[in-house]
Every structure is written in structure tokens, then in C-alpha cells.
Design a protein around this motif. Structure first.
Motif, mmCIF file in Angstrom:
data_model
loop_
_atom_site.group_PDB
_atom_site.id
_atom_site.type_symbol
_atom_site.label_atom_id
_atom_site.label_comp_id
_atom_site.label_asym_id
_atom_site.label_seq_id
_atom_site.Cartn_x
_atom_site.Cartn_y
_atom_site.Cartn_z
ATOM 1 N N THR A 113 0.853 -1.381 0.051
ATOM 2 C CA THR A 113 0.069 -0.064 -0.111
ATOM 3 C C THR A 113 0.828 1.273 0.140
ATOM 4 O O THR A 113 0.265 2.300 -0.229
ATOM 5 C CB THR A 113 -0.891 0.120 1.264
ATOM 6 N N HIS A 114 2.221 1.348 0.070
ATOM 7 C CA HIS A 114 2.890 2.450 0.253
ATOM 8 C C HIS A 114 4.406 2.128 -0.040
ATOM 9 O O HIS A 114 5.085 1.668 0.781
ATOM 10 C CB HIS A 114 2.819 3.144 1.707
ATOM 11 N N ALA A 115 5.040 2.631 -1.130
ATOM 12 C CA ALA A 115 6.256 2.529 -1.502
ATOM 13 C C ALA A 115 6.583 3.729 -2.328
ATOM 14 O O ALA A 115 5.658 4.571 -2.911
ATOM 15 C CB ALA A 115 6.466 1.238 -2.199
ATOM 16 N N HIS A 116 8.026 3.844 -2.538
ATOM 17 C CA HIS A 116 8.487 5.019 -3.231
ATOM 18 C C HIS A 116 9.544 4.447 -4.655
ATOM 19 O O HIS A 116 10.779 4.748 -4.085
ATOM 20 C CB HIS A 116 9.174 5.830 -2.466
ATOM 21 N N TYR A 117 8.795 3.729 -5.496
ATOM 22 C CA TYR A 117 9.841 3.061 -6.478
ATOM 23 C C TYR A 117 10.447 4.195 -7.389
ATOM 24 O O TYR A 117 11.228 3.921 -8.361
ATOM 25 C CB TYR A 117 9.122 1.939 -6.912
ATOM 26 N N GLY A 160 -2.063 11.925 -0.943
ATOM 27 C CA GLY A 160 -1.099 11.780 0.023
ATOM 28 C C GLY A 160 0.391 11.639 -0.535
ATOM 29 O O GLY A 160 0.383 11.407 -1.810
ATOM 30 N N GLU A 161 1.343 11.525 0.233
ATOM 31 C CA GLU A 161 1.241 11.452 1.714
ATOM 32 C C GLU A 161 1.361 12.757 2.156
ATOM 33 O O GLU A 161 2.044 13.945 1.987
ATOM 34 C CB GLU A 161 2.173 10.616 2.239
ATOM 35 N N ILE A 162 0.229 13.093 2.944
ATOM 36 C CA ILE A 162 0.039 14.501 3.381
ATOM 37 C C ILE A 162 -0.277 14.418 5.092
ATOM 38 O O ILE A 162 -0.485 13.476 5.601
ATOM 39 C CB ILE A 162 -1.461 15.155 3.124
ATOM 40 N N THR A 170 5.756 -1.023 3.033
ATOM 41 C CA THR A 170 6.898 -0.976 3.260
ATOM 42 C C THR A 170 7.515 0.452 3.581
ATOM 43 O O THR A 170 8.553 0.549 4.240
ATOM 44 C CB THR A 170 7.864 -1.725 2.054
ATOM 45 N N ASP A 171 6.927 1.365 2.790
ATOM 46 C CA ASP A 171 7.589 2.695 2.600
ATOM 47 C C ASP A 171 9.219 2.525 1.935
ATOM 48 O O ASP A 171 9.810 3.329 2.295
ATOM 49 C CB ASP A 171 7.878 3.150 4.114
ATOM 50 N N SER A 172 9.456 1.595 1.177
ATOM 51 C CA SER A 172 10.663 1.384 0.293
ATOM 52 C C SER A 172 10.904 2.749 -0.309
ATOM 53 O O SER A 172 9.830 3.308 -0.665
ATOM 54 C CB SER A 172 10.282 0.287 -0.648
HETATM 55 ZN ZN LIG Z 1 6.360 7.380 2.335
#
Ligand SMILES: [Zn+2]
Length: 254
Positions: free
Chosen positions: A5-9, A91-93, A202-204
Motif C-alpha cells: 500500500t505504500h512505497a517510493h519506487y 497523500g502523503e499529506i 514497506t515505505d521502500s
Molecule cells: Zn512514504
């Protein structure tokens, strides 16, 4: 399959092997990925990713630490981007008081403005909140965000705060921190929260779970997070994966 649900690829940490890595997701049981944005620049790079990979979607939003230069034109620009078919959430806010800048007033202003943007577009909120538990909750209650819904990403607060968000119908995002030696607070939240309100993230490239703490993170490490949740909830890993995936589909209206 697992829903990330949340990563920064689009982060430069993936510049060398992004294609190789993303092409290996499906055979490793990672089905859908939502790439989170934090600035005008990352909104652009994230949308590019979604055009390249059918299983990647994006959020649209400016992170509290990146809102110093924000103005009404930029807000309008974000609103336009939100119309894109693979833009699933705002998001992300949120609020991040870890550093002194931007000021609390500026952060609050753009947090509130982006909440209203989400309401108008009927898109869920992906909330980033660090060292700002009370102000975040105060704003979210005052603006009746329970009518909008969303996810508290990388949840880092106590069970008492979790209770408030769960009662408002929000999901809590759980990632690598749950495996950390000092992750007791998050393990207590996971113990308390109904599995129907937990999503995996993960917030990768950040926050790798044990045994990879400190190294670059990727969605391939999500099984370590699912394992830990299964252990805490006395459930099978398969059930954790199935239920959190269906939660994520509801969260992002997919
Ligand atoms: Zn993030």
C-alpha cells in the motif's frame, strides 16, 4: 497476492535495478503496488511509473516536509493530477514536527487544503504524521475526515491514538518497524487493531524489516511483516495476506 500500500519506487535508490526489481514482483506474490508521492516532482515521476507498469498505482500529494514553497497554483495542479485514472488517493499529506521547518502553521495550512481536495475528489487520505499526534488528530476530527476515510501510513503512535483512528474507520499501515527490537508500541497496536483495519506497507526504500534493517527495502520483504502480524494475531500468514489485500482494495476503492 500481497498488496503493497505504500512505497517510493521512483526514489533514486532504485535507479540501478528498478526494472529488474519491479519485473520480479508478480512471481514473488506481490500483486498490486501503490507508489506514494511527496512533492510536485515525485507526482510526475510516480505517474510515469504507473504508465509503465500495469500493477502500479499512485497517490497525489505534498508531504508536510515539502510544503514550504506550496501555493494555490500548485494545489490546483495537484487537483488536476488527481483526475488521472491511476491516481487513487491524496497523500502523503499530514504533519511532521520532527524538524522545525516548514513551520507548524504552513504545514497545517496545506494539510487542511489537501484534505478538502480529497473530499472534493472523493479520494481517500494517506496520512503521514510524525511527532505530531495531537495536532494531526485535532485537524482530522475538526474536518470530519471520517467522512473521507483513508490510511495512517507507517503508524507510529500509541494504542490510545490508534483507537481514535480505528473508530473513525481509518486503516493503519504496518511495515518493517513491527519486526524491530524497539517496535513494541507498534506490536501493541497490531494486537489491538482488528485485522480488517490493517494494511501492509514497506515505505521502500526505507524501513527494511529484520533481518535486513538498515538496508534498502523493497516490497519483496513484505512476507516478513505478514509473518510477524500472523504471529501476533495467532492467524495463518495466508489469512493475513488475504485479509490485508482485501482491506487495501477497499481502502483504495480498487
Ligand atoms: Zn512514504
Amino acid at each position: 497476492m500481497i498488496f503493497e500500500t505504500h512505497a517510493h519506487y521512483d526514489d533514486e535508490a532504485f535507479d540501478e535495478d528498478r526494472d529488474l526489481l519491479l519485473s520480479s514482483m508478480a512471481k514473488n506474490n506481490i500483486g498490486t503496488i501503490v507508489n506514494a508521492t511527496s512533492s510536485k516532482k515525485t507526482v510526475e515521476t510516480s505517474i510515469e511509473l504507473t504508465k509503465k507498469y500495469p500493477f502500479i498505482y499512485t497517490t497525489i500529494g505534498v508531504h508536510p516536509s515539502d510544503c514550504a514553497e506550496m501555493d494555490d497554483d500548485e494545489l490546483k495542479w495537484l487537483e488536476d493530477k488527481l483526475c488521472y485514472e491511476k491516481a487513487l488517493a491524496v497523500g502523503e499529506i499530514g504533519l511532521d514536527y520532527h524538524y522545525d521547518e516548514p513551520s507548524k502553521e504552513i504545514q497545517k495550512k496545506w494539510f487542511e487544503a489537501q484534505i478538502e481536495m480529497a473530499r472534493k475528489a472523493s479520494k481517500p487520505l494517506i496520512i503521514h504524521s510524525r511527532d505530531a499526534a495531537k495536532d494531526t488528530l485535532d485537524i482530522m476530527k475538526a474536518l470530519h475526515t471520517e467522512e473521507i476515510g483513508g490510511d495512517i501510513h507507517c503508524f507510529s503512535y500509541s494504542v490510545e491514538i490508534a483507537k481514535e483512528y480505528l473508530n473513525m474507520g481509518f486503516y493503519v499501515g504496518v511495515g518493517g518497524v513491527i519486526t524491530f527490537k524497539n517496535g513494541k508500541k507498534l506490536r501493541e497496536v497490531v494486537e489491538y487493531a482488528p485485522i480488517e483495519q490493517i494494511v501492509l506497507e514497506t515505505d521502500s526504500p526505507y524501513l527494511s524489516p529484520e533481518p535486513f534493517r538498515g538496508k534498502r527495502n523493497s516490497s519483496l520483504n513484505l512476507p516478513y511483516v505478514a509473518d510477524k502480524i500472523a504471529e501476533i494475531k495467532h492467524m495463518s500468514v495466508d489469512d493475513v495476506i488475504d485479509i490485508t489485500t482485501s482491506n487495501a482494495q477497499k481502502l483504495y476503492k480498487l
